[in-house]
Motif scaffolding. Structure first.
Motif, PDB file in Angstrom:
ATOM      1  N   CYS A   1       0.840  -1.216   0.000  1.00 48.01           N
ATOM      2  CA  CYS A   1       0.000   0.000   0.000  1.00 48.01           C
ATOM      3  C   CYS A   1       0.864   1.251   0.000  1.00 48.01           C
ATOM      4  N   ARG A   2       2.103   1.123   0.507  1.00 44.82           N
ATOM      5  CA  ARG A   2       3.004   2.285   0.563  1.00 44.82           C
ATOM      6  C   ARG A   2       3.719   2.531  -0.759  1.00 44.82           C
ATOM      7  N   SER A   3       3.627   1.581  -1.705  1.00 46.97           N
ATOM      8  CA  SER A   3       4.282   1.778  -3.007  1.00 46.97           C
ATOM      9  C   SER A   3       3.338   2.434  -4.022  1.00 46.97           C
ATOM     10  N   ILE A   4       2.115   2.764  -3.600  1.00 41.96           N
ATOM     11  CA  ILE A   4       1.168   3.429  -4.524  1.00 41.96           C
ATOM     12  C   ILE A   4       1.415   4.954  -4.574  1.00 41.96           C
ATOM     13  N   PRO A   5       1.428   5.665  -3.418  1.00 43.28           N
ATOM     14  CA  PRO A   5       1.639   7.129  -3.488  1.00 43.28           C
ATOM     15  C   PRO A   5       3.108   7.485  -3.743  1.00 43.28           C
ATOM     16  N   ASP A   6       3.344   8.759  -4.032  1.00 47.38           N
ATOM     17  CA  ASP A   6       4.702   9.223  -4.385  1.00 47.38           C
ATOM     18  C   ASP A   6       5.583   9.499  -3.167  1.00 47.38           C
ATOM     19  N   GLY A   7       6.877   9.316  -3.363  1.00 49.92           N
ATOM     20  CA  GLY A   7       7.905   9.854  -2.472  1.00 49.92           C
ATOM     21  C   GLY A   7       7.939   9.268  -1.077  1.00 49.92           C
ATOM     22  N   PHE A   8       7.897  10.171  -0.079  1.00 52.50           N
ATOM     23  CA  PHE A   8       7.898   9.782   1.333  1.00 52.50           C
ATOM     24  C   PHE A   8       6.437   9.513   1.707  1.00 52.50           C
ATOM     25  N   VAL A   9       6.203   8.370   2.335  1.00 55.26           N
ATOM     26  CA  VAL A   9       4.823   7.888   2.449  1.00 55.26           C
ATOM     27  C   VAL A   9       4.517   7.464   3.877  1.00 55.26           C
ATOM     28  N   GLU A  10       3.287   7.762   4.322  1.00 57.77           N
ATOM     29  CA  GLU A  10       2.837   7.247   5.623  1.00 57.77           C
ATOM     30  C   GLU A  10       1.664   6.297   5.417  1.00 57.77           C
ATOM     31  N   TRP A  11       1.770   5.121   5.996  1.00 63.16           N
ATOM     32  CA  TRP A  11       0.634   4.184   6.054  1.00 63.16           C
ATOM     33  C   TRP A  11      -0.093   4.534   7.338  1.00 63.16           C
ATOM     34  N   LEU A  12      -1.265   5.131   7.204  1.00 59.42           N
ATOM     35  CA  LEU A  12      -1.994   5.668   8.348  1.00 59.42           C
ATOM     36  C   LEU A  12      -2.375   4.559   9.327  1.00 59.42           C
ATOM     37  N   ASP A  13      -2.421   4.956  10.574  1.00 58.33           N
ATOM     38  CA  ASP A  13      -2.689   3.998  11.651  1.00 58.33           C
ATOM     39  C   ASP A  13      -4.198   3.770  11.758  1.00 58.33           C
ATOM     40  N   GLY A  14      -4.758   3.030  10.812  1.00 56.40           N
ATOM     41  CA  GLY A  14      -6.208   2.838  10.790  1.00 56.40           C
ATOM     42  C   GLY A  14      -6.639   1.561  11.475  1.00 56.40           C
ATOM     43  N   ASN A  15      -7.944   1.406  11.574  1.00 53.66           N
ATOM     44  CA  ASN A  15      -8.498   0.214  12.240  1.00 53.66           C
ATOM     45  C   ASN A  15      -9.390  -0.624  11.341  1.00 53.66           C
ATOM     46  N   THR A  16      -9.806  -0.047  10.221  1.00 50.89           N
ATOM     47  CA  THR A  16     -10.754  -0.766   9.370  1.00 50.89           C
ATOM     48  C   THR A  16     -10.214  -0.805   7.944  1.00 50.89           C
ATOM     49  N   ASN A  17     -10.900  -1.583   7.112  1.00 51.56           N
ATOM     50  CA  ASN A  17     -10.484  -1.678   5.714  1.00 51.56           C
ATOM     51  C   ASN A  17     -10.392  -0.299   5.067  1.00 51.56           C
ATOM     52  N   ASN A  18     -11.331   0.584   5.416  1.00 47.68           N
ATOM     53  CA  ASN A  18     -11.398   1.885   4.733  1.00 47.68           C
ATOM     54  C   ASN A  18     -10.460   2.949   5.254  1.00 47.68           C
ATOM     55  N   ASP A  19      -9.923   2.766   6.462  1.00 41.56           N
ATOM     56  CA  ASP A  19      -9.002   3.811   6.932  1.00 41.56           C
ATOM     57  C   ASP A  19      -7.564   3.308   7.107  1.00 41.56           C
ATOM     58  N   SER A  20      -7.275   2.138   6.561  1.00 40.60           N
ATOM     59  CA  SER A  20      -5.888   1.646   6.591  1.00 40.60           C
ATOM     60  C   SER A  20      -5.301   1.726   5.186  1.00 40.60           C
ATOM     61  N   TYR A  21      -4.679   2.865   4.874  1.00 33.72           N
ATOM     62  CA  TYR A  21      -4.106   3.074   3.541  1.00 33.72           C
ATOM     63  C   TYR A  21      -2.957   4.080   3.661  1.00 33.72           C
ATOM     64  N   ALA A  22      -2.223   4.234   2.567  1.00 34.04           N
ATOM     65  CA  ALA A  22      -1.034   5.084   2.627  1.00 34.04           C
ATOM     66  C   ALA A  22      -1.230   6.385   1.845  1.00 34.04           C
ATOM     67  N   VAL A  23      -0.564   7.427   2.332  1.00 31.54           N
ATOM     68  CA  VAL A  23      -0.620   8.735   1.650  1.00 31.54           C
ATOM     69  C   VAL A  23       0.801   9.282   1.510  1.00 31.54           C
ATOM     70  N   SER A  24       0.963  10.120   0.493  1.00 32.77           N
ATOM     71  CA  SER A  24       2.264  10.773   0.326  1.00 32.77           C
ATOM     72  C   SER A  24       2.374  11.890   1.357  1.00 32.77           C
TER      73      SER A  24
END
Ligand code: DP6
Length: 330
Positions: free
Chosen positions: A146-169
Motif C-alpha cells: 500500500c506504501r508503493s502506490i503514493p509518491d515519495g515519502f509515504v505514511e501508512w496511516l494507523d487505521g483500524n478498518t479496511n477503509n481507513d488503513s491506507y497510505a498517503v504521500s
C-alpha cells in the motif's frame, strides 16, 4: 467491457523507516501500527495484465517462469480475484511480471509486486479508482504494497478498518535529496516469509513494549523528515531496524534473518560514522541492508563500499509511486 484490455504498471519497492511488523486483522492485513517509508527509484516491478474472453485459464509468468502453483503465484491469483469481484469480471487473465532485483530476499519484492499488479489489473479491468482505493487494494495483497502506490515519502496511516488503513504521500520524492544504497548480502530466497514472521510475533513478550512506542516513533520520524534533521532521522531509523530484528530474534520460535556479512556491514557503517561519514542502515525482514545518507555523501560512501569489496549494491533515490506506462511486456 471490450473483449480484452491490457494495461501495464511500474511500481517501486519501498523501504520503511518505521516498520510494519504485526497485524491486528490477519485477513484484511490491518497492521498493529502506522509506518513511514520512502519509495526506491531503482528497485521496481513491471507488470502487464490482460483480461480476455479468449483465455481459458489464468496464466502467470513471473520473472520469465510460468507457474500457477508457487507461494507467490497463489497470492497473485487471490489478488486477481479481488479485482475481478470488484469489477464484476468473469474473464481469465494473463499476467506477466518482471522485477529488476532478486525476489523474496528482503528487498520488498511483494511491495512493488502487489502495487504494480493492483494498478495494472484495476486499469485492465476498466475500474476507475482513487489513489486511496488503490492503496487499500494493494494492502490486501501484501501490507507494505500500500506504501508503493503514493509518491515519495509515504505514511501508512494507523487505521483500524479496511477503509481507513491506507497510505498517503507526506512529501514528494524531491523533498529531500537522500541516497539509499541497497547492499545485497545474498540473493537467496528467505526461509521465513514476512507473513509467517509476523504471525510468530503474537506470543513475543516484548510486543506490548514495542507497540506502546509506535505512535511517538512515527510522529518523530515525520518531524525529522519535515525539518531535514538527518542525524536524528538516521539514529531513529537505525534503532528501529535493530528493534525489528530484536522482535524476530525473540519470537517463538526465533528467526535469525542476518548473515555474518550483514553484521560486518553494520559494524562498518558505525566505523564510517566515527570517521565523520554520516550514514545509517536500515533493513527489512531479511539479510540485506539499506544504507541511508544525504546525497552529498553518496560518492564517498560508494568509495568506502568498494574499498571493502562490497560491490553488489543498488543506488536509489526517493521515487514516485506506482504509475501506468504505455509499453507493455508483451
Ligand atoms: C519487514 O508487507 O511483506 O518489510 O502483509 O504479510 O505480505 P504481508 O507482509 P509484508 O511485510 C513487510 C514487513 C517489513 C517492514 C515494512 O516494510 O514496513
Amino acid at each position: 467491457m471490450k473483449n480484452s484490455i491490457k494495461a501495464t504498471a511500474i511500481a517501486p519497492s519501498n523501504i520503511a523507516f518505521i516498520k510494519y511488523w504485526g497485524k491486528k486483522d490477519e485477513k484484511l492485513r490491518i497492521p498493529t501500527n502506522g509506518s513511514v517509508s520512502v519509495n526506491l527509484s531503482n528497485l521496481f516491478t513491471t507488470t502487464t495484465v490482460e483480461f480476455s474472453k479468449k483465455f481459458e485459464d489464468d496464466l502467470i509468468i513471473y520473472n520469465k517462469i510460468q507457474n500457477n502453483r508457487g507461494r507467490s503465484e497463489k497470492k497473485i491469483l487471490t489478488h486477481l480475484d479481488r479485482m475481478r469481484n470488484l469489477a464484476h469480471l468473469k474473464y481469465k487473465a494473463k499476467v506477466i511480471t518482471q522485477t529488476n532485483f532478486p525476489t523474496a530476499s528482503g528487498l520488498a519484492s511483494s511491495a512493488s509486486g502487489f502495487a504494480a499488479l493492483t494498478l495494472a489489473a484495476v486499469s485492465a479491468s476498466g475500474l476507475k479508482l482513487s489513489e486511496k482505493e488503490l492503496s487499500i487494494l494493494a494492502r490486501e495483497g501484501s501490507g507494505s504494497a500500500c506504501r508503493s502506490i503514493p509518491d515519495g515519502f509515504v505514511e501508512w496511516l494507523d487505521g483500524n478498518t479496511n477503509n481507513d488503513s491506507y497510505a498517503v504521500s507526506i512529501f514528494p520524492p524531491n523533498y529531500w535529496n537522500l541516497s539509499i544504497i541497497t547492499v545485497i548480502i545474498t540473493k537467496e530466497q528467505k526461509e521465513i516469509s514476512s507473513t509467517l514472521g509476523q504471525q510468530l510475533l503474537i506470543s513475543n513478550p516484548f510486543l506490548p513494549v514495542r507497540l506502546s512506542r509506535m505512535k511517538e516513533k512515527n510522529k518523530k520520524v515525520k518531524k525529522y523528515i519535515e525539518k531535514k534533521q538527518f542525524t536524528k532521522f538516521g539514529e531513529l531509523l537505525e534503532s528501529e531496524a535493530l528493534e525489528l530484528h530484536a522482535m524476530t530474534l525473540t519470537s517463538i520460535p526465533p528467526i535469525i534473518y542476518w548473515q555474518p556479512d550483514t553484521v560486518r556491514v553494520m559494524k562498518l557503517v558505525k566505523s564510517w560514522r566515527n570517521e565523520g561519514l554520516e550514514v545509517y542502515f536500515t533493513m527489512d525482514a531479511g539479510p540485506n541492508l539499506f544504507l541511508i545518507s544525504e546525497e552529498k555523501n553518496e560518492k564517498k560512501l560508494i568509495k568506502k563500499l568498494k574499498e571493502n569489496n562490497i560491490t553488489d549494491i543498488v543506488v536509489n533515490k526517493p521515487s514516485v509511486g506506482a504509475r501506468l506506462v504505455d509499453k507493455h511486456l508483451y
